[in-house]
Design an enzyme around this catalytic site. Structure first.
Site, PDB file in Angstrom:
ATOM      1  N   HIS A  47       5.212   4.413  12.823  1.00  0.00           N
ATOM      2  CA  HIS A  47       5.338   4.560  11.266  1.00  0.00           C
ATOM      3  C   HIS A  47       6.336   5.562  10.846  1.00  0.00           C
ATOM      4  O   HIS A  47       5.753   6.505  10.471  1.00  0.00           O
ATOM      5  CB  HIS A  47       3.819   4.762  10.636  1.00  0.00           C
ATOM      6  CG  HIS A  47       3.710   4.597   9.312  1.00  0.00           C
ATOM      7  ND1 HIS A  47       3.185   3.565   8.512  1.00  0.00           N
ATOM      8  CD2 HIS A  47       4.338   5.893   8.464  1.00  0.00           C
ATOM      9  CE1 HIS A  47       3.126   3.971   7.170  1.00  0.00           C
ATOM     10  NE2 HIS A  47       3.780   5.214   7.100  1.00  0.00           N
ATOM     11  N   CYS A  92       3.430   9.472   0.941  1.00  0.00           N
ATOM     12  CA  CYS A  92       2.176   9.884   0.804  1.00  0.00           C
ATOM     13  C   CYS A  92       2.229  10.765  -0.237  1.00  0.00           C
ATOM     14  O   CYS A  92       2.999  11.736  -0.487  1.00  0.00           O
ATOM     15  CB  CYS A  92       1.649  10.611   2.209  1.00  0.00           C
ATOM     16  SG  CYS A  92      -0.009  11.078   1.466  1.00  0.00           S
ATOM     17  N   ARG A 109       0.859  -1.284   0.143  1.00  0.00           N
ATOM     18  CA  ARG A 109      -0.292   0.166  -0.147  1.00  0.00           C
ATOM     19  C   ARG A 109       0.924   1.283   0.046  1.00  0.00           C
ATOM     20  O   ARG A 109       0.865   2.010  -1.078  1.00  0.00           O
ATOM     21  CB  ARG A 109      -0.882   0.013   1.153  1.00  0.00           C
ATOM     22  CG  ARG A 109      -1.983   1.171   1.239  1.00  0.00           C
ATOM     23  CD  ARG A 109      -1.696   2.488   1.795  1.00  0.00           C
ATOM     24  NE  ARG A 109      -1.428   2.380   2.953  1.00  0.00           N
ATOM     25  CZ  ARG A 109      -0.609   3.528   3.587  1.00  0.00           C
ATOM     26  NH1 ARG A 109      -0.518   4.636   3.010  1.00  0.00           N
ATOM     27  NH2 ARG A 109      -0.128   3.476   4.678  1.00  0.00           N
ATOM     28  N   ASP A 110       1.305   1.525   1.372  1.00  0.00           N
ATOM     29  CA  ASP A 110       2.221   2.728   1.259  1.00  0.00           C
ATOM     30  C   ASP A 110       3.540   2.766   0.198  1.00  0.00           C
ATOM     31  O   ASP A 110       3.688   3.846  -0.333  1.00  0.00           O
ATOM     32  CB  ASP A 110       2.678   2.847   2.742  1.00  0.00           C
ATOM     33  CG  ASP A 110       3.126   4.617   3.039  1.00  0.00           C
ATOM     34  OD1 ASP A 110       3.113   5.298   2.132  1.00  0.00           O
ATOM     35  OD2 ASP A 110       3.465   4.550   4.165  1.00  0.00           O
ATOM     36  N   HIS A 151       9.302   7.271   8.408  1.00  0.00           N
ATOM     37  CA  HIS A 151       9.825   7.293   7.193  1.00  0.00           C
ATOM     38  C   HIS A 151      11.435   7.679   7.381  1.00  0.00           C
ATOM     39  O   HIS A 151      11.539   8.086   8.528  1.00  0.00           O
ATOM     40  CB  HIS A 151       8.931   8.389   6.279  1.00  0.00           C
ATOM     41  CG  HIS A 151       7.701   8.080   5.753  1.00  0.00           C
ATOM     42  ND1 HIS A 151       7.591   7.774   4.686  1.00  0.00           N
ATOM     43  CD2 HIS A 151       6.632   7.507   6.592  1.00  0.00           C
ATOM     44  CE1 HIS A 151       6.302   7.316   4.418  1.00  0.00           C
ATOM     45  NE2 HIS A 151       5.770   7.049   5.718  1.00  0.00           N
ATOM     46  N   ASN A 156       9.636   4.889   3.226  1.00  0.00           N
ATOM     47  CA  ASN A 156       9.203   4.244   4.619  1.00  0.00           C
ATOM     48  C   ASN A 156      10.662   3.642   5.286  1.00  0.00           C
ATOM     49  O   ASN A 156      11.496   3.369   4.269  1.00  0.00           O
ATOM     50  CB  ASN A 156       8.389   3.221   4.661  1.00  0.00           C
ATOM     51  CG  ASN A 156       6.963   3.469   4.239  1.00  0.00           C
ATOM     52  OD1 ASN A 156       6.389   4.021   3.184  1.00  0.00           O
ATOM     53  ND2 ASN A 156       6.090   3.870   5.394  1.00  0.00           N
TER      54      ASN A 156
END
Ligand SMILES: CC(C)(COP(=O)([O-])OP(=O)([O-])OC[C@H]1O[C@@H](n2cnc3c(N)ncnc32)[C@H](O)[C@@H]1OP(=O)([O-])[O-])[C@@H](O)C(=O)NCCC(=O)NCCSC(=O)C[C@@](C)(O)CC(=O)[O-]
Length: 339
Positions: free
Chosen positions: A239, A272, A45-46, A241, A282
């Site tokens: 989370h 994002c 996803r990300d 980055h 990430n």
């Protein structure tokens, strides 16, 4: 002479081992139970959402299968967001209808509203839905086109449906360390959104360092404030980055304070699309697994299989892995002639 030398070497090794183990003891004497660290793989996803080159659905499905074979048990597979906003995630239905069903493997997806929620659960493969808000008004508007207050109302509707249906609900808070539009974000603004998300009933809140500006000092400040509401931090995931290369240092600090859940992405892909160009990769799953392996923390994840999984995608995209560990392992494979 040889016996004397061996004795000296043995004594020296013992001295080093005992020094090492006392350092390890003091490190592990914190509140964290290191045997419980969990990795949430967000690569499909990300990792992919911000790529402009359309990635074929079968390749995404292969990535998911490879990550599952590597031992990852929580995989964020896609996002049920508007295809106009994030075209790369527009195959969410095909993805969730075709993901391999494996016992013990949980699939998580983003759901910004009830429309996304209904679509996600209709596939029958989703264990966890994630609502995603922000601690910055400007980012919230840019990413999901509403104010923070409006987002809380929207998310409450999603979470109450999930709770009713027996689906786990997770909440993300973006910009916990800084915002690409407004700059500084206060700890109290993060705590406010955390409390609103807990109030609606999410089981876990993932703290999104959207633009990768956290430092161990900032992690300390934020977690110290959150400990007032969540003393063990057992409902917190981080989370990170890795924009400034602080990802692993931040993980260590968060672990030392009690956090046991971390999001990461194979090959360090990600970011994002609505962070005004401020988001970079990430924290790489390879770097995280190498760190945890090195500390003797059981993750159940096979590092080299994660490198293989990430490699297929980076080769397709024509980019280099953003994981230092991944690059080092691939260089070793090259030397060894491993294809
Ligand atoms: C929230 C909206 C939909 C509001 O978007 P909007 O334009 O305000 O909403 P709308 O209700 O007016 O809908 C616009 C169109 O989208 C459709 N639509 C509406 N909802 C859905 C849905 N669920 N699934 C599919 N389609 C949907 C809806 O039907 C309509 O279609 P049209 O009538 O024009 O043909 C939009 O802003 C959006 O999709 N944003 C998503 C942005 C995004 O995915 N960003 C990346 C993920 S967040 C992130 O990366 C950060 C994180 C989580 O990783 C943590 C960190 O690092 O910080």
């Amino acid at each position: 002479m040889l016996k004397y030398t061996l004795n000296r070497i043995n004594k020296e090794s013992l001295r080093l081992v005992s020094r090492k183990s006392s350092a390890f003891r003091s490190f592990t004497s914190s509140s964290t139970n290191y045997s419980k660290v969990q990795i949430i793989e967000v690569g499909p996803r990300d990792g992919l959402q911000n790529e402009s080159l359309p990635i074929p659905t079968p390749l995404k499905l292969r990535l998911i299968s490879s990550l599952a074979s590597a031992g990852l048990t929580r995989i964020e597979a896609t996002a049920f967001v508007s295809p106009k906003w994030v075209p790369q995630m527009s195959d969410h239905l095909q993805i969730m209808k075709q993901v391999p069903k494996i016992q013990g493997l949980k699939y998580e997806v983003l759901t910004p509203n009830v429309k996304g929620y209904e679509s996600a659960v209709s596939t029958g493969s989703v264990s966890t839905v994630s609502v995603f808000g922000a601690a910055s008004e400007a980012f919230c508007k840019s990413n999901i086109n509403c104010t923070i207050d409006e987002s809380i109302t929207r998310f409450s509707a999603v979470v109450s449906r999930a709770l009713h249906d027996g689906v786990t609900a997770r909440g993300y808070i973006s910009c916990v360390a800084g915002c690409p539009f407004q700059g500084t974000v206060s700890v109290s603004d993060v705590v406010k959104v955390y409390e609103a998300m807990k109030e609606m009933g999410v089981s876990e809140v993932s703290l999104g360092d959207t633009i990768g500006v956290s430092t161990p000092g900032q992690v300390t400040s934020l977690l110290s404030a959150l400990k007032l509401s969540s003393p063990n931090l057992d409902d917190i995931a981080y989370h990170f980055h890795d924009t400034y290369g602080m990802g692993c240092a931040n993980v260590l600090r968060a672990m030392d304070m009690g956090v046991t859940k971390f999001d990461s992405s194979a090959a360090g892909l990600g970011g994002c699309p609505y962070a005004g160009g401020g988001a970079s990769g990430n924290l790489a799953t390879e770097d995280l697994v190498y760190l945890l392996d090195g500390m003797g923390v059981e993750t159940g994840v096979d590092l080299e299989r994660v490198v293989e999984a990430g490699r297929e995608v980076t080769e397709f995209l024509g980019v280099e892995s953003r994981s230092k560990v991944g690059l080092a392992i691939m260089r070793r494979w090259d030397k060894e002639g491993k294809v």
